[in-house]
Write an enzyme that holds these catalytic residues in place. Structure first.
Site, PDB file in Angstrom:
ATOM      1  N   HIS A   1       0.869  -1.184   0.000  1.00  0.00           N
ATOM      2  CA  HIS A   1       0.000   0.000   0.000  1.00  0.00           C
ATOM      3  C   HIS A   1       0.902   1.229   0.000  1.00  0.00           C
ATOM      4  O   HIS A   1       1.739   1.398   0.880  1.00  0.00           O
ATOM      5  CB  HIS A   1      -0.915   0.031   1.217  1.00  0.00           C
ATOM      6  CG  HIS A   1      -1.821   1.230   1.229  1.00  0.00           C
ATOM      7  ND1 HIS A   1      -3.069   1.232   0.624  1.00  0.00           N
ATOM      8  CD2 HIS A   1      -1.642   2.481   1.740  1.00  0.00           C
ATOM      9  CE1 HIS A   1      -3.619   2.422   0.774  1.00  0.00           C
ATOM     10  NE2 HIS A   1      -2.783   3.199   1.442  1.00  0.00           N
ATOM     11  N   CYS A   2       0.723   2.096  -0.989  1.00  0.00           N
ATOM     12  CA  CYS A   2       1.566   3.284  -1.140  1.00  0.00           C
ATOM     13  C   CYS A   2       0.816   4.510  -0.629  1.00  0.00           C
ATOM     14  O   CYS A   2      -0.200   4.905  -1.201  1.00  0.00           O
ATOM     15  CB  CYS A   2       1.963   3.482  -2.598  1.00  0.00           C
ATOM     16  SG  CYS A   2       3.044   4.913  -2.867  1.00  0.00           S
ATOM     17  N   GLY A   3       1.325   5.093   0.454  1.00  0.00           N
ATOM     18  CA  GLY A   3       0.691   6.283   1.014  1.00  0.00           C
ATOM     19  C   GLY A   3       0.756   7.471   0.082  1.00  0.00           C
ATOM     20  O   GLY A   3      -0.162   8.302   0.050  1.00  0.00           O
TER      21      GLY A   3
ATOM     22  N   ASN B   1      -2.044   6.995  -2.120  1.00  0.00           N
ATOM     23  CA  ASN B   1      -3.309   6.724  -1.438  1.00  0.00           C
ATOM     24  C   ASN B   1      -4.018   5.554  -2.104  1.00  0.00           C
ATOM     25  O   ASN B   1      -5.235   5.556  -2.299  1.00  0.00           O
ATOM     26  CB  ASN B   1      -4.197   7.973  -1.438  1.00  0.00           C
ATOM     27  CG  ASN B   1      -5.381   7.849  -0.486  1.00  0.00           C
ATOM     28  OD1 ASN B   1      -5.318   7.124   0.501  1.00  0.00           O
ATOM     29  ND2 ASN B   1      -6.470   8.539  -0.792  1.00  0.00           N
ATOM     30  N   ASN B   2      -3.226   4.550  -2.489  1.00  0.00           N
ATOM     31  CA  ASN B   2      -3.762   3.421  -3.236  1.00  0.00           C
ATOM     32  C   ASN B   2      -2.842   2.221  -3.056  1.00  0.00           C
ATOM     33  O   ASN B   2      -1.653   2.381  -2.748  1.00  0.00           O
ATOM     34  CB  ASN B   2      -3.861   3.767  -4.721  1.00  0.00           C
ATOM     35  CG  ASN B   2      -4.767   2.831  -5.490  1.00  0.00           C
ATOM     36  OD1 ASN B   2      -5.448   1.981  -4.912  1.00  0.00           O
ATOM     37  ND2 ASN B   2      -4.773   2.966  -6.807  1.00  0.00           N
TER      38      ASN B   2
END
Length: 393
Positions: free
Chosen positions: A189-191, A194-195
């Site tokens: 999950h890549c902050g 946001n996805n």
């Protein structure tokens, strides 16, 4: 000279903080100041802050901070997306204000005013594609197709049901607690996006990393050429050698030129240092993820394999120790009354070396070209995937 040393210190501190934050947990940095700084940034500082808030404002203040932490770290939110847009927008704005007046110049033509804008626009487009594209959400309508596309290896993936989604869990998928959905071929999950990064948008994520590395490299080189053009147009070398008597050699001229550049173009120097550091970090991230893709592995699977290999090694050590213990006890019993030397032999034999080698058997790695094709053209976008009939339940 004061400005010069301030810039040098600024660059060193920035580099240290960035490397410590992003790489401080690497084994190579264990026991070093980099590791200590990483621990302070990621854990220590926040704990001290919580204690301070609790001492000043009590439980209400602590609960407020914890609720903010929950929103920022455990729920989908656009904070890092806004920060990314602010960074790239502010950086480009500062470049246009400080450097566009020198374009066209001695080494750069006027077209770079437009190519730079195009390059930034493509970077933002890739950011939006990665952020808002479907990462490969597993749903009731496509779960059977994903199970057919990614068979279980019965090593790190076995047939099971997602306890949250209540759907069969395809191999290589993972339930993201932040997005609250199962994602096929889950990477992480890549902050910043946001996805989740998964089966359908890994290609966009790789393109984002590569393009932003090239963008920062382009900006660094372009500003360097602007400064080199100013050096040439203002004939700084000629002035230093003819009017100030400085020897016409690199070693003699370099300190004076650096001092002149830092004093006259300190903003451009700061921008160059910033973009150079970011480009190196992006290059590292891109190489890491490209290597994962070319071996058909994900970040999630890397940790799974580490846990599996560690568990197998411990199991092998336990078996070897048990066998050694049984052999030693059997030997002592057969001799009746072991001598002192036999007792020593028992304790020497106990920690036997483990001869069994644990091998990583990645059944999804089908060769360089197949792995590359799978990332660029995900399984769920192919006609064969869409034509697979769901199993009737």
């Amino acid at each position: 000279m004061a400005v010069h040393w301030a810039l040098v210190c600024h660059g060193l501190i920035t580099l240290t903080v960035v490397v410590s934050f992003l790489c401080g947990q690497w084994p190579i940095f264990q026991g070093t100041p980099i590791s200590a700084i990483h621990h302070f940034i990621t854990f220590g500082a926040y704990q001290y802050f919580l204690k301070f808030v609790g001492a000043v404002f009590g439980d209400k203040g602590t609960n407020l901070i914890l609720s903010v932490e929950y929103y920022c770290c455990d729920r989908p939110n656009p904070i890092l997306q806004i920060i990314y847009l602010a960074i790239i927008g502010a950086t480009y704005y500062i470049i246009t204000k400080t450097s566009f007046s020198y374009i066209p110049g001695y080494y750069l033509s006027g077209i770079h005013r437009y190519t730079s804008m195009l390059a930034v626009g493509i970077g933002i487009l890739l950011f939006l594609l990665t952020s808002f594209s479907d990462p490969g959400t597993v749903k009731a309508e496509n779960v059977s197709q994903y199970i057919s596309a990614y068979p279980y290896d019965n090593i790190i993936y076995t047939e099971k049901e997602c306890s949250t989604c209540k759907l069969p869990k395809p191999a290589r998928s993972k339930h993201c607690s932040i997005c609250n959905r199962c994602v096929a071929r889950f990477d992480h999950h890549c902050g910043w996006m946001n996805n989740c990064i998964g089966e359908r948008n890994t290609r966009y994520f790789l393109a984002f990393l590569l393009w932003h590395f090239l963008l920062c490299l382009y900006g660094t080189i372009a500003i360097g050429l602007v400064l080199a053009g100013q050096l040439k147009e203002l004939r700084i070398v000629h002035i230093l050698t003819v009017y100030y008597g400085v020897d016409n050699s690199f070693g003699s001229l370099a300190p004076y030129i650096v001092q002149w550049l830092v004093g006259s173009y300190n903003t451009q120097i700061l921008l160059m240092v910033f973009m150079a550091i970011v480009s190196l970090l992006l290059a590292g991230f891109f190489v890491y993820h490209a290597n994962l893709c070319l071996t058909n592995t994900t970040t999630n699977e890397t940790f799974k394999w580490q846990d599996y290999i560690s568990w197998q090694k411990k199991l092998s050590e336990a078996r070897a120790s048990t066998a050694a213990l049984k052999a030693s006890i059997s030997g002592m019993n057969s001799e009746g009354n072991p001598s002192k030397s036999k007792r020593r032999s028992f304790f020497r034999r106990f920690p036997l070396e483990v001869t069994e080698t644990v091998v990583k058997n990645n059944v999804y790695d089908k060769g360089f070209f197949h792995n590359f094709f799978e990332v660029i053209f995900p399984a769920s976008t192919r006609a064969s995937f869409l034509q697979t009939k769901p199993k009737s339940g």
